[in-house]
Design a protein around this motif. Structure first.
Motif, PDB file in Angstrom:
ATOM      1  N   VAL A  38       0.836  -1.203   0.000  1.00 61.59           N
ATOM      2  CA  VAL A  38       0.000   0.000   0.000  1.00 61.59           C
ATOM      3  C   VAL A  38       0.872   1.255   0.000  1.00 61.59           C
ATOM      4  CG1 VAL A  38      -1.645   1.345   1.359  1.00 61.59           C
ATOM      5  CG2 VAL A  38      -1.979  -1.116   1.073  1.00 61.59           C
ATOM      6  N   CYS A  39       1.903   1.256   0.821  1.00 62.52           N
ATOM      7  CA  CYS A  39       2.757   2.443   0.925  1.00 62.52           C
ATOM      8  C   CYS A  39       3.517   2.716  -0.373  1.00 62.52           C
ATOM      9  CB  CYS A  39       3.741   2.285   2.078  1.00 62.52           C
ATOM     10  SG  CYS A  39       2.951   2.326   3.703  1.00 62.52           S
ATOM     11  N   ASN A  40       3.640   1.709  -1.222  1.00 61.74           N
ATOM     12  CA  ASN A  40       4.354   1.881  -2.488  1.00 61.74           C
ATOM     13  C   ASN A  40       3.432   1.829  -3.703  1.00 61.74           C
ATOM     14  OD1 ASN A  40       7.201   2.091  -1.625  1.00 61.74           O
ATOM     15  ND2 ASN A  40       6.795   0.080  -0.750  1.00 61.74           N
ATOM     16  N   ASN A  41       2.102   1.849  -3.474  1.00 59.63           N
ATOM     17  CA  ASN A  41       1.150   1.745  -4.592  1.00 59.63           C
ATOM     18  C   ASN A  41       1.482   0.576  -5.507  1.00 59.63           C
ATOM     19  OD1 ASN A  41       0.942   5.300  -4.782  1.00 59.63           O
ATOM     20  ND2 ASN A  41      -0.646   3.924  -4.053  1.00 59.63           N
ATOM     21  N   SER A  42       1.963  -0.514  -4.951  1.00 55.51           N
ATOM     22  CA  SER A  42       2.381  -1.641  -5.779  1.00 55.51           C
ATOM     23  C   SER A  42       1.208  -2.579  -6.014  1.00 55.51           C
ATOM     24  CB  SER A  42       3.550  -2.376  -5.123  1.00 55.51           C
ATOM     25  OG  SER A  42       3.191  -2.834  -3.836  1.00 55.51           O
ATOM     26  N   GLY A  43       1.491  -3.727  -6.611  1.00 52.91           N
ATOM     27  CA  GLY A  43       0.415  -4.626  -6.996  1.00 52.91           C
ATOM     28  C   GLY A  43      -0.251  -4.145  -8.266  1.00 52.91           C
ATOM     29  N   GLY A  44      -1.367  -4.724  -8.570  1.00 54.39           N
ATOM     30  CA  GLY A  44      -2.072  -4.355  -9.790  1.00 54.39           C
ATOM     31  C   GLY A  44      -2.023  -5.429 -10.847  1.00 54.39           C
ATOM     32  N   SER A  45      -1.363  -6.544 -10.540  1.00 57.52           N
ATOM     33  CA  SER A  45      -1.317  -7.630 -11.521  1.00 57.52           C
ATOM     34  C   SER A  45      -2.696  -8.264 -11.696  1.00 57.52           C
ATOM     35  CB  SER A  45      -0.297  -8.697 -11.115  1.00 57.52           C
ATOM     36  OG  SER A  45      -0.679  -9.337  -9.916  1.00 57.52           O
ATOM     37  N   LEU A  46      -3.547  -8.140 -10.686  1.00 57.16           N
ATOM     38  CA  LEU A  46      -4.929  -8.610 -10.814  1.00 57.16           C
ATOM     39  C   LEU A  46      -5.751  -7.481 -11.423  1.00 57.16           C
ATOM     40  CD1 LEU A  46      -5.486 -10.636  -7.531  1.00 57.16           C
ATOM     41  CD2 LEU A  46      -4.850 -11.448  -9.792  1.00 57.16           C
ATOM     42  N   ILE A  47      -6.127  -7.665 -12.684  1.00 55.34           N
ATOM     43  CA  ILE A  47      -6.643  -6.568 -13.503  1.00 55.34           C
ATOM     44  C   ILE A  47      -7.972  -6.047 -12.985  1.00 55.34           C
ATOM     45  CG2 ILE A  47      -7.274  -5.941 -15.874  1.00 55.34           C
ATOM     46  CD1 ILE A  47      -5.477  -8.485 -16.623  1.00 55.34           C
ATOM     47  N   GLN A  48      -8.772  -6.896 -12.402  1.00 60.34           N
ATOM     48  CA  GLN A  48     -10.089  -6.479 -11.943  1.00 60.34           C
ATOM     49  C   GLN A  48     -10.035  -5.702 -10.625  1.00 60.34           C
ATOM     50  OE1 GLN A  48     -12.396 -10.102 -11.769  1.00 60.34           O
ATOM     51  NE2 GLN A  48     -11.827 -10.713 -13.838  1.00 60.34           N
TER      52      GLN A  48
END
Length: 561
Positions: A148-158
């Protein structure tokens, strides 16, 4: 003053949880890929109350504080970086504080700062739900809070990148006062020690939790945002002002104690489609068609080029085998043991690459670990796309792909469940393969230049073409990424003697000309310059520049001098 601080920290957490000296602090002050520097101490609190008291002691002593979780970042953003700091530094590592509470029947969770994404996945699996993200491109063991602190993730498109507006955090004001802010939407009392003591004990009920507010616990707009394939801006990147909010994107400029996040129903049915082609334009056409026309978005879509596939097959083999056969629980311990051994060999004058050399020699004796059909595609094609569909999207994808393949340049197959798991696990292993390649080929590689870039949503060319003068500086390169949101991870191995910084600046200038944003999801760390909006956000959170100074190539000095 420093001796008094260490004595105070030991009285707070107990002596065994305050580490001093180069050997004892190595795995905390040395980044996963980049970053290293001197620290006065590493303190490992066992509760939120201990974390708060340790933080207060550090603020009163006037030292720099880095609040660190799993230390799995790829850009050195959770460790010191070189010299130039004007105050001693203490790392507060929160990995002992790892409870996860299910609230609202499991539709949301409250995560304490040391809880890992892997632990969150396992907790939710028992109730048929999933978190915002799953293991991606970097490493297992990463914390929920770090994401969360790095705005990471997002590989799950939905679901989009990690984001929430619900948090409990400490902020150091311009007046030098440390304040605890409770924006968790849970009534826990007024003063800091009461709030944190109650959180430590899970001393709250559903009646204390506010629901139906205007605050978000995930990025509700991302599904529509990523579908806008003609937009000239990327779908997601770290400096995007629309997703900088208190703890979200704070990158250590706040001390985070708890986060509240949405969870999502698990997919009952899914199917992985594996696509190979020699014409990357075919993949671009697939991306644009699916995002524009499918009624169901893909669950995931991961890209590999041939160089990245081959490098990962050879140098990520041990990570693949470790996870597949021993499980994800063993990975953090394995990395800790490796770090300890690397520290020992460094002290003996043998360098830090002995472990990599030994592990690489050992895995050669293990049989081929990847599915035959995937390796066959490596021989036939130079680009690969894994698309995971769920529900009605399975039939949708099957019909569409069958209508365009086989083509003159490409083909696809439907993975068995094991092939699908292996395909995504192989893609995950890319994160560590570059570091292994650098260690094994240290005589010909100056360093690894790892870029994390977000292409505009309307971009039709995603394979970077290097000018001859830059290409000649590379020993090896590879690309992979989260394809549908156009986030690419590019590993360049710079030839021995090459000027890594100068080459990076040339590459970034090329990206600037094409509207590419960077970094996309690993944050600026100490490798990228924070753009004005992001630097201003950091200054607003940390006006005295006492928490994780220097990231984004900003000032390391007190009060941003």
């Amino acid at each position: 003053m420093t001796d008094h601080l260490i004595t105070t920290l030991r009285s707070i957490t107990g002596p065994r949880h305050v580490l001093v000296g180069d050997r004892a602090t190595r795995r905390f002050r040395k980044g996963y890929r980049f970053g290293d520097g001197e620290v006065l101490a590493v303190v490992r609190p066992g509760s939120l109350l201990e974390q708060w008291r340790a933080l207060k002691a550090c603020v009163e002593a006037g030292v720099i504080v880095i609040t660190q979780a799993a230390n799995t970042g790829l850009t050195g953003g959770s460790t010191p970086f070189g010299e130039g700091y004007d105050r001693p530094m203490v790392i507060i590592n929160v990995m002992r504080i790892k409870r996860i509470d299910l609230i609202d029947g499991g539709k949301q969770v409250i995560s304490l700062p040391g809880a890992t994404l892997d632990e969150l996945e396992k907790t939710l699996r028992t109730i048929g739900r999933e978190p915002h993200s799953v293991i991606g491109s970097s490493c297992i063991g990463a914390s929920v809070t770090g994401g969360v602190c790095n705005n990471s993730g997002g590989s799950l498109i939905q679901r989009g990148p990690a984001y929430t507006q619900f948090a409990v955090f400490a902020q150091l004001g311009a007046d030098g006062q440390l304040r605890l802010v409770n924006h968790l939407g849970v009534e826990l009392g007024e003063d800091a020690e009461t709030v944190l003591s109650r959180l430590d004990r899970s001393d709250y009920t559903e009646a204390d939790i506010a629901h139906g507010t205007n605050q978000w616990a995930s990025d509700h707009q991302y599904c529509d945002h990523v579908r806008d394939i003609d937009a000239p801006t990327p779908a997601r990147f770290n400096a995007d002002p629309r997703r900088l909010y208190e703890a979200s994107g704070s990158a250590g400029r706040l001390a985070v104690f708890a986060l509240r996040l949405d969870t999502f129903p698990a997919d009952d049915q899914s199917q992985v489609f594996y696509i190979g082609t020699n014409d990357p334009a075919e993949l671009t056409a697939i991306r644009r068609h699916i995002l524009a026309n499918f009624s169901t978005l893909p669950i995931q879509g991961e890209y590999f080029d041939r160089d990245a596939y081959g490098t990962t097959r050879k140098y990520g083999k041990d990570v693949f085998l470790l996870i597949k056969y021993l499980g994800t629980d063993r990975v953090p311990l394995a990395f800790a043991v490796k770090s300890w051994f690397d520290g020992l060999t460094e002290k003996l004058g043998l360098g830090s690459g002995v472990t990599d050399q030994v592990l690489q020699a050992l895995v050669r004796f293990f049989p081929q670990h990847l599915p035959r059909r995937m390796n066959d595609y490596e021989k036939r094609f130079s680009h690969y796309l894994m698309v995971k569909m769920g529900g009605e999207g399975v039939a949708e994808a099957r019909a569409y792909l069958s209508s365009i393949f086989p083509s003159a340049d490409g083909d696809f197959f439907e993975c068995t469940p094991e092939e699908g798991r292996d395909a995504f696990l192989h893609r995950f292993a890319f994160g560590g393969a570059g570091g292994r390649y650098r260690a094994i080929h240290s005589r010909k590689v100056e360093d690894i230049l790892a870029l994390d870039v977000a292409l505009p949503r309307n971009a039709t060319r995603f394979v970077p073409a290097l000018p001859p003068d830059i290409a000649s500086e590379m020993v090896h390169q590879g690309a992979c990424g989260h394809f549908f949101c156009h986030v690419l991870h590019l590993d360049y191995m710079v030839r021995k003697g090459g000027d890594v910084e100068a080459i990076k600046e040339k590459l970034l200038a090329l990206f600037d000309a094409e509207g590419v944003e960077y970094p996309a999801e690993h944050n600026v760390g100490h490798l990228y310059e924070a753009k004005p909006a992001l630097a201003d956000f950091y200054k607003s959170l940390d006006p005295t520049n006492s928490f994780n100074p220097g990231i984004g190539k900003t000032s390391k000095l007190k009060n941003w001098a």
